[in-house]
Every structure is written in structure tokens, then in C-alpha cells.
Design an enzyme around this catalytic site. Structure first.
Site, short mmCIF file in Angstrom:
data_model
loop_
_atom_site.label_atom_id
_atom_site.label_comp_id
_atom_site.label_asym_id
_atom_site.label_seq_id
_atom_site.Cartn_x
_atom_site.Cartn_y
_atom_site.Cartn_z
N HIS A 100 0.84 -1.20 0.00
CA HIS A 100 0.00 0.00 0.00
C HIS A 100 0.87 1.24 0.00
O HIS A 100 1.83 1.34 0.75
CB HIS A 100 -0.96 0.01 1.20
CG HIS A 100 -0.29 -0.22 2.52
ND1 HIS A 100 0.07 -1.47 2.97
CD2 HIS A 100 0.10 0.65 3.47
CE1 HIS A 100 0.64 -1.36 4.15
NE2 HIS A 100 0.68 -0.08 4.49
N HIS A 102 1.21 5.23 0.78
CA HIS A 102 0.64 6.28 1.62
C HIS A 102 0.74 7.61 0.90
O HIS A 102 1.81 7.95 0.36
CB HIS A 102 1.44 6.43 2.92
CG HIS A 102 1.37 5.25 3.86
ND1 HIS A 102 0.56 5.23 4.97
CD2 HIS A 102 2.02 4.06 3.86
CE1 HIS A 102 0.72 4.09 5.62
NE2 HIS A 102 1.62 3.36 4.97
#
Ligand code: 5GP
Ligand code: ZN
Length: 143
Positions: A100, A102
Site C-alpha cells: 500500500h 501512503h
């Protein structure tokens, strides 16, 4: 989908999220415990633990969505900038084992530092060591 992965469960709609973008391959949603207002996570819909586990095209798609969202995120919270980063691997602080990115809004007076502030003392590397490291990376990047 990985059954016990919270981000896979978010993609599947089994755990609610504040979704800000979705297409066939990529999903983006607000971080539940934000470092700043507007803190957004951008993930591949398929389960890959690390950045380098994603196929090239998917990695490009994930970055394209991060690129696309930066302006809307900054505008939504009137930010002065963003930190755009991946914690890649446990040693780097990755807690959720589903890759993921950010996007964290930054403000002139937020008191945070640059990515450089994560690290303590810098290593003292001589020219030979730097040459060896550069050569190794170059050789393996050709794969
Ligand atoms: P990491 O440390 O793995 O790079 O970051 C994981 C991020 O996921 C953290 O910032 C954390 O707040 C966020 N997070 C963990 N669980 C959930 C969740 O169930 N929903 C949402 N929206 N964010 C989560
Ligand atoms: Zn997953």
C-alpha cells in the site's frame, strides 16, 4: 484474495472504508488512523505483500492512481505538500502485509520531517563500497 488480510477484506467490501477511488485493479481509501487529515492509502486489489511482488503493470497502475490523487487530496485539506511513500517490508515498518502506498498531506507547520528523518546516523561508505553497490543494483535491475 488472502482470507485473513484486512486490505483484501476492505476491497471485498467486508470491512467498510471511506473509498476515494476505485477501478478494476486499484483501490484507494482514507487511512483509519490518519497521520494527517486526508491521509490516503492506495492499494492493488489483488493481494501482493511487497512492492516488488506486484507485476510491473500493476505497480505502474498503483503509482498512476497515487499521482492522480495527490492534487485532489491536497485540495481537500488545503495541504502545502504531501509525503508519498511505501513502508516496504516489516523492517521498514510495514504492518499490513498487502502492499500500500501512503499519500500523507503535509503542512508548513506540521512539525514532521522529511523521509530522511526516519533514519539515524548515516553509514560511512567509501568509494569502493559505493561502486560495488551501484554495480550490483545495475546488474540485477537488468533481469
Ligand atoms: P503500514 O504501517 O503497514 O505501512 O500502514 C498500515 C496503515 O493502515 C496504517 O496507517 C493504519 O492506520 C492503516 N489501517 C490499518 N487497518 C486499517 C483498516 O481496517 N482500515 C483503514 N482504513 N486503515 C487501516
Ligand atoms: Zn490482501
Amino acid at each position: 484474495m488472502s482470507e485473513d488480510c484486512i486490505f483484501c477484506q476492505i476491497v471485498a467490501g467486508e470491512i467498510p472504508s471511506r473509498t476515494v477511488y476505485e477501478d478494476d485493479d486499484v483501490f484507494a481509501f482514507l487511512d483509519a488512523n490518519p497521520l494527517a487529515p486526508g491521509h490516503t492509502l492506495v492499494i492493488p486489489k489483488s493481494h501482493h505483500e511487497h512492492v516488488q511482488d506486484m507485476p510491473n503493470d500493476l505497480a505502474s497502475d498503483v503509482f498512476a492512481v497515487m499521482h492522480r490523487l495527490v492534487d485532489p487530496i491536497e485540495s481537500a485539506v488545503d495541504a502545502d505538500g504531501t509525503t508519498v511513500a511505501f513502508n516496504n517490508g516489516e523492517a521498514a515498518g510495514q504492518e499490513v502485509p498487502h502492499a500500500h502506498g501512503h499519500v500523507v498531506p503535509r503542512f508548513e507547520d506540521d512539525g514532521g520531517g522529511p523521509i530522511h528523518s526516519i533514519f539515524g546516523q548515516r553509514p560511512d561508505l567509501d568509494d569502493d563500497e559505493l561502486d560495488d553497490i551501484a554495480a550490483s543494483i545495475t546488474e540485477n535491475a537488468g533481469d
